[in-house]
Design a protein around this motif. Structure first.
Motif, mmCIF file in Angstrom:
data_model
loop_
_atom_site.group_PDB
_atom_site.id
_atom_site.type_symbol
_atom_site.label_atom_id
_atom_site.label_comp_id
_atom_site.label_asym_id
_atom_site.label_seq_id
_atom_site.Cartn_x
_atom_site.Cartn_y
_atom_site.Cartn_z
ATOM 1 N N ARG A 133 0.831 -1.210 0.000
ATOM 2 C CA ARG A 133 0.000 0.000 0.000
ATOM 3 C C ARG A 133 0.864 1.257 0.000
ATOM 4 N NH1 ARG A 133 -4.907 -1.375 4.236
ATOM 5 N NH2 ARG A 133 -5.922 -2.927 2.921
ATOM 6 N N THR A 134 1.932 1.234 0.774
ATOM 7 C CA THR A 134 2.828 2.386 0.827
ATOM 8 C C THR A 134 3.451 2.630 -0.542
ATOM 9 O OG1 THR A 134 3.292 2.010 3.166
ATOM 10 C CG2 THR A 134 4.881 3.354 1.949
ATOM 11 N N ASP A 137 0.647 3.945 -2.859
ATOM 12 C CA ASP A 137 0.267 5.327 -2.528
ATOM 13 C C ASP A 137 1.356 6.314 -2.912
ATOM 14 O OD1 ASP A 137 -2.118 4.356 -1.604
ATOM 15 O OD2 ASP A 137 -1.618 4.549 0.521
ATOM 16 N N THR A 138 2.618 5.921 -2.726
ATOM 17 C CA THR A 138 3.732 6.779 -3.116
ATOM 18 C C THR A 138 3.742 6.971 -4.626
ATOM 19 O OG1 THR A 138 5.030 6.066 -1.213
ATOM 20 C CG2 THR A 138 6.242 7.043 -3.060
ATOM 21 N N GLU A 140 1.237 6.704 -6.616
ATOM 22 C CA GLU A 140 0.038 7.439 -7.032
ATOM 23 C C GLU A 140 -0.023 8.849 -6.439
ATOM 24 O OE1 GLU A 140 -2.449 6.262 -9.186
ATOM 25 O OE2 GLU A 140 -0.948 4.699 -9.547
ATOM 26 N N GLY A 141 1.007 9.213 -5.669
ATOM 27 C CA GLY A 141 1.028 10.549 -5.075
ATOM 28 C C GLY A 141 0.111 10.703 -3.883
ATOM 29 N N LYS A 142 -0.150 9.617 -3.192
ATOM 30 C CA LYS A 142 -1.047 9.632 -2.033
ATOM 31 C C LYS A 142 -0.293 9.234 -0.774
ATOM 32 C CE LYS A 142 -4.923 8.248 -4.913
ATOM 33 N NZ LYS A 142 -5.924 7.219 -5.154
ATOM 34 N N ASN A 145 -1.317 7.677 3.214
ATOM 35 C CA ASN A 145 -2.641 7.063 3.305
ATOM 36 C C ASN A 145 -2.597 5.564 3.539
ATOM 37 O OD1 ASN A 145 -3.783 9.526 2.812
ATOM 38 N ND2 ASN A 145 -4.050 9.185 0.623
ATOM 39 N N SER A 146 -1.434 5.012 3.767
ATOM 40 C CA SER A 146 -1.279 3.551 3.829
ATOM 41 C C SER A 146 -1.643 2.991 5.206
ATOM 42 C CB SER A 146 0.156 3.161 3.496
ATOM 43 O OG SER A 146 0.437 3.540 2.179
ATOM 44 N N ASP A 150 -7.695 0.436 5.448
ATOM 45 C CA ASP A 150 -8.343 1.161 4.339
ATOM 46 C C ASP A 150 -9.443 0.366 3.721
ATOM 47 O OD1 ASP A 150 -5.489 2.921 2.935
ATOM 48 O OD2 ASP A 150 -6.758 3.373 4.642
#
Length: 150
Positions: A133-134, A137-138, A140-142, A145-146, A150
């Motif tokens: 997830r990390t 998210d990295t 995807e520029g998020k 949020n990991s 979720d």
């Protein structure tokens, strides 16, 4: 060609998947067990099954205290649904005030074993999932949020 144990395990997985998915209505895209799987895969049903499995027998308010965040209405709906599916039994005692107790049926206990296996898998693989997830998210520029839930 020599076949390995892994080859046979993969064959068995394919057979099991075909058995589960083999009756899918191609035109409508529905699987006859979809509704059954959906029933116990929601978080409130799973948590109810876990806690009833752990305690054996619980009254409504005892179960509600154990399941963080569940509303009275949602617990009522969840227990009724699990009872309808034969996974939970409800015993009403003619007392004042009335006492109602819930426990898993034999069918519910057999499901608990399977859910425990899934819980063990989640516990054993949670770090890998958080890392994935990390990375996602990295990418995807998020970043940030990991969270596991979720």
């Amino acid at each position: 060609m020599n076949r390995t144990i892994i080859d046979y395990q993969e064959d068995r997985l394919e057979e099991k998947l075909q058995k589960i998915l083999g009756n899918v209505d191609v035109a409508g895209g529905t699987c006859p067990i979809r509704h059954i799987l959906a029933r116990f895969s929601d978080k409130w049903s799973t948590l109810s099954i876990f806690h009833l499995g752990d305690a054996g027998t619980l009254r409504f308010n005892e179960l509600k205290k154990r399941i963080d965040g569940i509303s009275q209405r949602m617990l009522t709906v969840t227990l009724r649904t699990l009872e309808r599916d034969g996974l939970v039994s409800r015993q009403v005692y003619a007392e004042i005030p009335p006492r109602v107790e819930y426990q898993l049926t034999d069918l519910g206990r057999s499901l608990l074993v399977q859910i425990i296996n899934m819980g063990e898998w989640a516990s054993n693989n949670s770090n890998q999932i958080i890392e994935a997830r990390t990375r996602f998210d990295t990418r995807e520029g998020k970043a940030g949020n990991s969270v596991l839930l979720d």
